[in-house]
Design a protein around this motif. Structure first.
Motif, PDB file in Angstrom:
ATOM      1  N   ASN A 183       0.824  -1.210   0.000  1.00 44.49           N
ATOM      2  CA  ASN A 183       0.000   0.000   0.000  1.00 44.49           C
ATOM      3  C   ASN A 183       0.859   1.262   0.000  1.00 44.49           C
ATOM      4  OD1 ASN A 183      -2.536   1.534   0.280  1.00 44.49           O
ATOM      5  ND2 ASN A 183      -1.701   2.058   2.291  1.00 44.49           N
ATOM      6  N   LEU A 184       1.898   1.259   0.845  1.00 46.25           N
ATOM      7  CA  LEU A 184       2.795   2.428   0.866  1.00 46.25           C
ATOM      8  C   LEU A 184       3.378   2.670  -0.517  1.00 46.25           C
ATOM      9  CD1 LEU A 184       5.276   2.688   3.863  1.00 46.25           C
ATOM     10  CD2 LEU A 184       3.163   3.929   3.422  1.00 46.25           C
ATOM     11  N   ALA A 185       3.858   1.598  -1.120  1.00 44.55           N
ATOM     12  CA  ALA A 185       4.491   1.732  -2.434  1.00 44.55           C
ATOM     13  C   ALA A 185       3.493   2.246  -3.465  1.00 44.55           C
ATOM     14  CB  ALA A 185       5.079   0.396  -2.872  1.00 44.55           C
ATOM     15  N   ALA A 186       2.269   1.752  -3.384  1.00 42.77           N
ATOM     16  CA  ALA A 186       1.255   2.158  -4.357  1.00 42.77           C
ATOM     17  C   ALA A 186       0.779   3.588  -4.079  1.00 42.77           C
ATOM     18  CB  ALA A 186       0.075   1.191  -4.316  1.00 42.77           C
ATOM     19  N   ALA A 187       0.542   3.903  -2.811  1.00 42.16           N
ATOM     20  CA  ALA A 187       0.052   5.242  -2.474  1.00 42.16           C
ATOM     21  C   ALA A 187       1.103   6.300  -2.811  1.00 42.16           C
ATOM     22  CB  ALA A 187      -0.312   5.319  -0.993  1.00 42.16           C
ATOM     23  N   TRP A 188       2.350   5.955  -2.593  1.00 41.26           N
ATOM     24  CA  TRP A 188       3.431   6.910  -2.829  1.00 41.26           C
ATOM     25  C   TRP A 188       4.089   6.715  -4.208  1.00 41.26           C
ATOM     26  CZ3 TRP A 188       6.126   6.538   2.695  1.00 41.26           C
ATOM     27  CH2 TRP A 188       5.271   7.130   3.646  1.00 41.26           C
TER      28      TRP A 188
ATOM     29  N   THR C   2      -6.942  16.888  -0.493  1.00 42.94           N
ATOM     30  CA  THR C   2      -7.131  15.563  -1.054  1.00 42.94           C
ATOM     31  C   THR C   2      -6.196  15.515  -2.255  1.00 42.94           C
ATOM     32  OG1 THR C   2      -8.893  16.207  -2.547  1.00 42.94           O
ATOM     33  CG2 THR C   2      -9.541  15.481  -0.352  1.00 42.94           C
ATOM     34  N   ARG C   3      -6.231  14.465  -2.999  1.00 46.17           N
ATOM     35  CA  ARG C   3      -5.261  14.334  -4.075  1.00 46.17           C
ATOM     36  C   ARG C   3      -5.937  13.654  -5.234  1.00 46.17           C
ATOM     37  NH1 ARG C   3      -0.017  10.484  -3.525  1.00 46.17           N
ATOM     38  NH2 ARG C   3      -1.633   8.986  -4.056  1.00 46.17           N
ATOM     39  N   ASP C   4      -5.546  13.992  -6.427  1.00 51.11           N
ATOM     40  CA  ASP C   4      -6.010  13.200  -7.555  1.00 51.11           C
ATOM     41  C   ASP C   4      -5.281  11.887  -7.500  1.00 51.11           C
ATOM     42  OD1 ASP C   4      -7.918  14.628  -8.693  1.00 51.11           O
ATOM     43  OD2 ASP C   4      -6.626  15.683 -10.113  1.00 51.11           O
ATOM     44  N   LEU C 205      -6.601  12.720   7.352  1.00 48.85           N
ATOM     45  CA  LEU C 205      -6.115  12.393   6.012  1.00 48.85           C
ATOM     46  C   LEU C 205      -7.166  11.732   5.138  1.00 48.85           C
ATOM     47  CD1 LEU C 205      -2.481  10.947   6.066  1.00 48.85           C
ATOM     48  CD2 LEU C 205      -3.224  13.289   5.683  1.00 48.85           C
ATOM     49  N   HIS C 206      -7.435  12.350   4.015  1.00 49.16           N
ATOM     50  CA  HIS C 206      -8.344  11.759   3.038  1.00 49.16           C
ATOM     51  C   HIS C 206      -7.722  10.484   2.465  1.00 49.16           C
ATOM     52  CE1 HIS C 206     -10.541  11.463  -0.889  1.00 49.16           C
ATOM     53  NE2 HIS C 206     -11.543  11.850  -0.121  1.00 49.16           N
ATOM     54  N   ILE C 207      -8.555   9.566   2.089  1.00 49.80           N
ATOM     55  CA  ILE C 207      -8.068   8.271   1.601  1.00 49.80           C
ATOM     56  C   ILE C 207      -7.176   8.426   0.368  1.00 49.80           C
ATOM     57  CG2 ILE C 207     -10.148   7.811   0.209  1.00 49.80           C
ATOM     58  CD1 ILE C 207      -9.855   4.833   1.178  1.00 49.80           C
ATOM     59  N   SER C 208      -7.380   9.477  -0.402  1.00 49.39           N
ATOM     60  CA  SER C 208      -6.543   9.657  -1.593  1.00 49.39           C
ATOM     61  C   SER C 208      -5.088   9.913  -1.221  1.00 49.39           C
ATOM     62  CB  SER C 208      -7.065  10.835  -2.419  1.00 49.39           C
ATOM     63  OG  SER C 208      -6.985  12.024  -1.650  1.00 49.39           O
ATOM     64  N   LEU C 209      -4.852  10.309   0.020  1.00 43.32           N
ATOM     65  CA  LEU C 209      -3.484  10.552   0.476  1.00 43.32           C
ATOM     66  C   LEU C 209      -2.874   9.314   1.100  1.00 43.32           C
ATOM     67  CD1 LEU C 209      -4.298  14.012   2.039  1.00 43.32           C
ATOM     68  CD2 LEU C 209      -2.935  13.629  -0.021  1.00 43.32           C
ATOM     69  N   ARG C 210      -3.653   8.251   1.148  1.00 40.16           N
ATOM     70  CA  ARG C 210      -3.193   7.064   1.875  1.00 40.16           C
ATOM     71  C   ARG C 210      -3.241   5.778   1.075  1.00 40.16           C
ATOM     72  NH1 ARG C 210      -7.049   5.882   5.275  1.00 40.16           N
ATOM     73  NH2 ARG C 210      -8.524   7.498   4.666  1.00 40.16           N
ATOM     74  N   GLN C 211      -4.081   5.736   0.063  1.00 42.46           N
ATOM     75  CA  GLN C 211      -4.265   4.503  -0.696  1.00 42.46           C
ATOM     76  C   GLN C 211      -4.396   4.857  -2.180  1.00 42.46           C
ATOM     77  OE1 GLN C 211      -7.349   1.870   0.940  1.00 42.46           O
ATOM     78  NE2 GLN C 211      -7.001   2.647   3.008  1.00 42.46           N
ATOM     79  N   ASP C 276     -10.714  19.126  11.780  1.00 46.70           N
ATOM     80  CA  ASP C 276      -9.902  18.697  10.651  1.00 46.70           C
ATOM     81  C   ASP C 276      -9.951  19.690   9.494  1.00 46.70           C
ATOM     82  OD1 ASP C 276      -9.314  16.247  11.985  1.00 46.70           O
ATOM     83  OD2 ASP C 276     -11.273  15.491  11.378  1.00 46.70           O
ATOM     84  N   VAL C 277     -10.386  20.911   9.776  1.00 44.70           N
ATOM     85  CA  VAL C 277     -10.580  21.870   8.692  1.00 44.70           C
ATOM     86  C   VAL C 277      -9.290  22.167   7.957  1.00 44.70           C
ATOM     87  CG1 VAL C 277     -10.919  24.337   8.320  1.00 44.70           C
ATOM     88  CG2 VAL C 277     -12.724  22.954   9.339  1.00 44.70           C
ATOM     89  N   GLY C 278      -8.202  22.105   8.706  1.00 37.91           N
ATOM     90  CA  GLY C 278      -6.905  22.326   8.077  1.00 37.91           C
ATOM     91  C   GLY C 278      -6.710  21.423   6.875  1.00 37.91           C
ATOM     92  N   VAL C 279      -7.435  20.356   6.792  1.00 41.94           N
ATOM     93  CA  VAL C 279      -7.287  19.446   5.666  1.00 41.94           C
ATOM     94  C   VAL C 279      -8.530  19.502   4.778  1.00 41.94           C
ATOM     95  CG1 VAL C 279      -5.551  17.940   6.608  1.00 41.94           C
ATOM     96  CG2 VAL C 279      -7.913  17.617   7.276  1.00 41.94           C
ATOM     97  N   ASN C 280      -9.198  20.654   4.780  1.00 35.50           N
ATOM     98  CA  ASN C 280     -10.248  20.949   3.801  1.00 35.50           C
ATOM     99  C   ASN C 280     -11.453  20.039   3.791  1.00 35.50           C
ATOM    100  OD1 ASN C 280      -8.540  22.915   3.105  1.00 35.50           O
ATOM    101  ND2 ASN C 280      -8.341  22.358   0.941  1.00 35.50           N
TER     102      ASN C 280
END
Ligand SMILES: Cc1ncc(C[n+]2csc(CCOP(=O)(O)OP(=O)(O)O)c2C)c(N)n1
Ligand SMILES: Cc1ncc(C[n+]2csc(CCOP(=O)(O)OP(=O)(O)O)c2C)c(N)n1
Ligand SMILES: [Mg+2]
Ligand SMILES: [Mg+2]
Lengths: 352, 330, 352, 330
Positions: A183-188, C2-4, C205-211, C276-280
């Protein structure tokens, strides 16, 4: 003991009565194939020697032999550079040798000698050869997979297109940290190649007794990374798949996963073939030996008349001679000094 | 009386538990192999079926957690970790969950799970295949920790561990598996009543050991007797909760303490033994400074000559004890 | 922030501007729906009260509110029996209440009082109510998932068709042990329902930043278990999916996985919306509040003329009254005795 | 001199490291949040970018392992675990891998990784959100363990930890974050030279603390002075490898030892301190039995009145020390 399980997804790849024919080498670089044949042979002869010396009581440390699995490391290493960073596990002689690690430092290591690649502090299960890109192999199952992800992070920070490789087995895929690491590798989107040598066994247990499916690459797919499952006893299949996955990684496309289906000929640990017989590997083993990755390449070269019987014999003799010479030297080499015990706990030695 | 060795005594305990306690089952790596856990579980899968002797994926964390979960549903599972080193993946289940569960829920539920961690070292196996981390677990309230030194204890303390309502870490040492003894029939005894025992009385020095080091202390006591030194030997047996009274009583008598432990030195079990004695025994009653023999604070090496100096030998105990007795009396 | 990210796989489920309409309840049992409406309302009012009391400084222990997520636990619990075994985590008030746990023991617990469901030894993050099937909730992320698998193993050993439930979040899916637990359940075909409340966030952390993908059920598919991803703010969707997955489990078909897409209205911990507003989360939150699971069911009942405004008001008043009464009682209740500190470390008390 | 508190001093260390050492980066949970790690890392992501301040998935094991791996490639990563409790998932990476790596490869490579474990307790958080497991890590050879008690140490020992070539566990305590002091400019010093320090000399009793308990000992020493008792205070600072000389020297002078620790009792750090003293200080030099104040051997409770009795207070130290001094002189 194996078990009928719902998802038998490897198809013919797990069938030892398939994929027996000589490899299709037409159009390939013969020189390279001959070199790779020799590399596989060297790995085999080194491991046979180690096995014999365990039997003879000359080697004490636990040795996990990968005889039968040589094509994986040789096929993968072809696409690596010295700046790539490779990690292995308990069954890593082949990973070390295929990267170009010397026979003498390996045998010295297995004997716990100071000239060993880990200065005699690791034995067979702890190999270290950064000059050839091998940062380390250790026997805690899955222990280095996240380390490889960290090396991939380092590679990205370095810039350039180096990558990291994590070798592990089908059993290791049951350790949670492998999934975290994926997951780390994929997320990053890190430049790491996960190489799963699926030999269908984790020590005595067939994969059907441990997982709902025999195909490990399904995990990589869940992590949405490029994944290929191929015949790991086919050097060309390993090489081609690695080439394509490595190219994607170097282009910055993120991690990839190679599942190489293979089989080990010896017991989980040590030289005995019958160690795991209690779990019915017996009958399959004879079949799998016919799917020998070395024979399949040698046959192809023979058929293409690129390998004469005498060249083959000479190659084998040279390999055996190299192994014997290294063994004699290793046997005579000195052990580390007693001070090593405390000196290497911390950088800078015991005084600090 | 039945002749058993430490390994077959463990197996006898499994058989007793599986025969008489239907709520007992076992999860672990290698339980269906001929070679994984020495002679301590041979053919149990055949005798009791693979539903009660469950070999497992390489998933120390989930297997341990699953056992904890089953123990909350009326079962008494035993999880087998063929090496303590592998158990490091299972720390959350053991330390955050099992050890704290009773307390966290106000004593309304108890995870009656037993975790068996095998110490398997020597043989040039090296740093990741040699650890003995019992001091860690003795540090964790809520987790009982048992370290049998004799075949009888190997059997009876395993039974007591499994029948105890608390989570128990049972640690056995493969270096003891061939040790033989004549064992009386099984009597189930509550683990809560078990603790350190004086195995041999003496007047000059108290040797304290656990598991393998207890056997070394007994051997050393023989060696010391030949030199005219009378050594008492205390076997810790249960190191958490640790009841120090038998140690203290013996040291009050001998005036000297040598704590021998198979783990590392700093914050280890031998240091705890010294601390307990130092807190309780008036300095005037001490005839020498207390001492400990432990592994050096270094990972296990593989190389032959380094392995040789890494592990404590009986001779080391004899020498250290004799030195202590020689120290200028005060 | 969040992230694309490459795999946005939830489609409209993660879009707060979709799925806003009243639920389609025609043909459903109105009595049951009214009861479930009340259950959701009770959970909300209890959590609002807890939030207020945190703000007022009356409650000290960390409280993770699930306001906005009420439909999941209510929809799942409908299909559970008292013999099923449920485990939760840090955000588990709803799991406890939906199973039938009392308001008073919950509030007493949050205050650390002896009448608490865990005798005051756990607070909000450690709930225990075996009479209703809740074996425990604890705050180490993913800590109880393998325990639930063990409870499923126990259920199978018991015979019968009881099952175990593991509630966890999208963040917990990043812990390796969840994958180990899923493999165990799949390999051993255990009767366990994994319920992932995917609220798109792990704390800030939004899931897009983690997975690499926002859909967690892909992991269950890799483990080859039945999996459904549904709108977790739609009580009927939760209920129907649970019904079908639970039926399969009770028929002995092995584990299943329910991913319920939802959203929490408050900060990760405590009552503040803006934590969590700091993270929009700010802008999304307003939209998500419109996708309120309670309103959507209430609106449907209103439209079907099964809920009059005054019944609704009366229901709310009764709920509020129940909460207030329980609070006053809990506030006045005694703390555990000091001896509890040592008495509950081991079974049988400190003496042993 | 710059006025800082413990929390901002940690932040200053991060800034120093990130400013001057391009090979430093940080991985951890909550690094992009406003509230996760107190005031110790505020806005570092904005100042240094999210590539060097990497917030992470909830994957303690792989994040720690990744940091170890990167440290083998020339970087000096810092992993932040907002609670020591969460770190239990990362035991393999820390203990089996990082701590043993140098030894296993013959000193040819060193994982220069720093793991920051934050002790965050009180506030009715309970058993899984309160642990202080430093004694475990002091038991592990190869892992340096640092526990700063002052704002200056919070800053300078973090810098020293990160610049050290060995794996270091740096443990800070949120109860200290508001503690203020005037700090001189940063000087990079090798961690190898750091160890226990005598913070205050005294003649009647030696109080030994680490991290938060050091501050408690200092406060207790003031209270004791009011009662006419002169207490020395030794701050351990670096608990592995543990250099006991300053403790021993002080106890030789005062004849009395009270070891105060924020962890559990059995096999804990306070016991190790007592053992070191007992091994080294001749009984004749002791004027009272050594004593320790620790957490009771129980998980952390949540309930207010139980939390109150669970944690050691300054008054407890004063009382225990005064009792020791009162004990019949011998
Ligand atoms: C954490 C851990 N658990 C268990 C073991 C024991 N063990 C050593 S190798 C192995 C099997 C691993 O199987 P796989 O990953 O498929 O590799 P293979 O042996 O087939 O090459 C096991 C269980 C270990 N070394 N470490
Ligand atoms: C092992 C562990 N790591 C980190 C934390 C801190 N933490 C508490 S809840 C949480 C987020 C979990 O997210 P998710 O599983 O999605 O649940 P949610 O909070 O969204 O309900 C984190 C990171 C923890 N409690 N335990
Ligand atoms: Mg395998
Ligand atoms: Mg979430």
């Amino acid at each position: 003991m194996t078990r009928d399980f719902p998802y038998r997804e490897l198809g013919t790849l797990s069938d030892p009565e398939q994929h027996l024919s000589a490899l299709a080498i037409s159009g390939r670089d013969t020189e390279r194939l001959l070199r790779q044949l020799r590399d596989m042979l060297l790995i085999r002869r080194v491991e046979e020697k180690i096995g014999d010396m365990v039997t003879a009581g000359m080697i004490v440390c636990p040795c996990h032999l990968g005889i039968g699995q040589e094509a994986v490391a040789v096929g993968v290493s072809e696409h690596l550079r010295a700046t790539d960073r490779v990690f292995g596990a308990h069954r890593s002689h082949s990973h070390y040798l295929a990267l170009g690690g010397g026979v003498y430092p390996l045998l010295a290591e297995v004997l716990g000698k100071l000239d060993g690649c880990s200065k005699g502090m690791g034995g067979s299960m702890h190999l270290h050869d950064p000059a050839h890109g091998l940062l380390g192999t250790v026997p805690i199952v899955a222990g280095t997979v996240s380390l490889a992800v960290g090396a991939a992070l380092a590679a990205r920070k370095d810039g350039g297109d180096s990558l990291a490789v994590a070798y592990f087995g089908d059993g290791a895929a049951e350790e949670g940290v492998v999934h975290e690491a994926m997951n780390l590798a994929a997320a990053w989107r890190l430049p790491v190649l996960f190489v799963c040598e699926n030999n269908l066994f984790s020590s005595h247990l067939h994969i059907s007794l441990r997982q709902p499916s025999d195909r490990v690459a399904r995990f990589a797919e869940a992590h949405r990374m490029s994944a290929m499952t191929i015949d790991g006893n086919d050097l060309l299949a390993v090489s081609d798949a690695t080439a394509s996955l490595v190219a994607g990684i170097r282009r910055g496309e993120g991690p990839a996963f190679l599942e190489a289906l293979t089989y080990r000929w010896r017991g989980h640990v040590g030289p005995r073939e019958d160690l795991d017989v209690g779990v019915n590997r017996g009958s399959d083993l004879a079949l799998w030996k016919r799917r020998d990755p070395i024979r399949r390449l040698a046959d192809a070269l023979r058929e293409a008349e690129s390998l004469q019987e005498e060249t083959w014999q000479a190659m084998d003799r040279a390999v055996l001679e190299e192994v014997e010479t290294a063994w004699r030297r290793a046997d005579a080499a000195p052990y580390p000094d007693e001070s090593a015990l405390l000196d290497w706990v911390y950088a800078g030695g015991a005084a600090k | 009386m039945t002749r058993m060795n430490y390994g077959t005594a463990i197996r006898a305990a499994f058989m007793h538990l599986l025969d008489h306690h239907p709520e007992v089952f076992v999860i672990g790596q290698g339980l269906w192999a001929k070679w994984y856990v020495g002679n301590s579980m041979t053919d149990l899968d055949k005798l009791y079926g693979v539903d009660r002797i469950m070999d497992s994926p390489v998933s120390e964390s989930a297997c341990t957690g699953a056992a904890v979960g089953a123990s909350l549903c009326g079962y008494r599972p035993i999880v087998v970790h063929p090496r303590v080193d592998f158990m490091l993946y299972a720390m959350d289940a053991m330390v955050n969950q099992a050890a704290k569960w009773s307390h966290m829920v106000g004593g309304q539920a108890h995870p009656a799970v037993t975790i068996r961690g095998i110490v398997n070292r020597g043989g040039e196996q090296g740093a990741q295949h040699s650890q003995a981390l019992h001091a860690w677990f003795a540090h964790v309230p809520g987790l009982r920790v048992v370290m049998p030194a004799t075949p009888a204890d190997a059997r009876d303390l395993l039974i007591a561990s499994v029948l105890c309502d608390d989570p128990v870490l049972y640690i056995d040492d493969r270096w003891l598996y061939d040790l033989e003894d004549d064992l009386p029939p099984v009597v189930e005894r509550p683990l809560e009543l078990e603790g350190p025992e004086l195995l041999r009385d003496g007047s000059d020095i108290t040797l304290v050991g656990s598991s393998y080091t207890t056997q070394q202390c007994l051997a050393a006591a023989n060696g010391l007797a030949e030199r005219g030194i009378s050594a008492a030997v205390v076997d810790l047996r249960v190191i958490n909760p640790l009841r120090a009274e038998p140690i203290i009583a013996s040291v009050r008598k001998t005036g000297r303490l040598l704590a021998v432990d198979g783990g590392w030195r700093t914050c280890g079990l031998a240091g705890e033994v010294i601390a307990r004695v130092a807190e309780a025994v008036h300095p005037a009653e001490l005839r020498a400074l207390p001492r400990r023999l432990t592994l050096p604070d270094a990972p296990a090496p593989t190389s032959k000559p380094l392995e040789r100096i890494y592990y404590t030998l009986v001779d080391d105990i004899v020498t250290a004890a004799a030195d202590l007795v020689k120290e200028a009396a005060r």
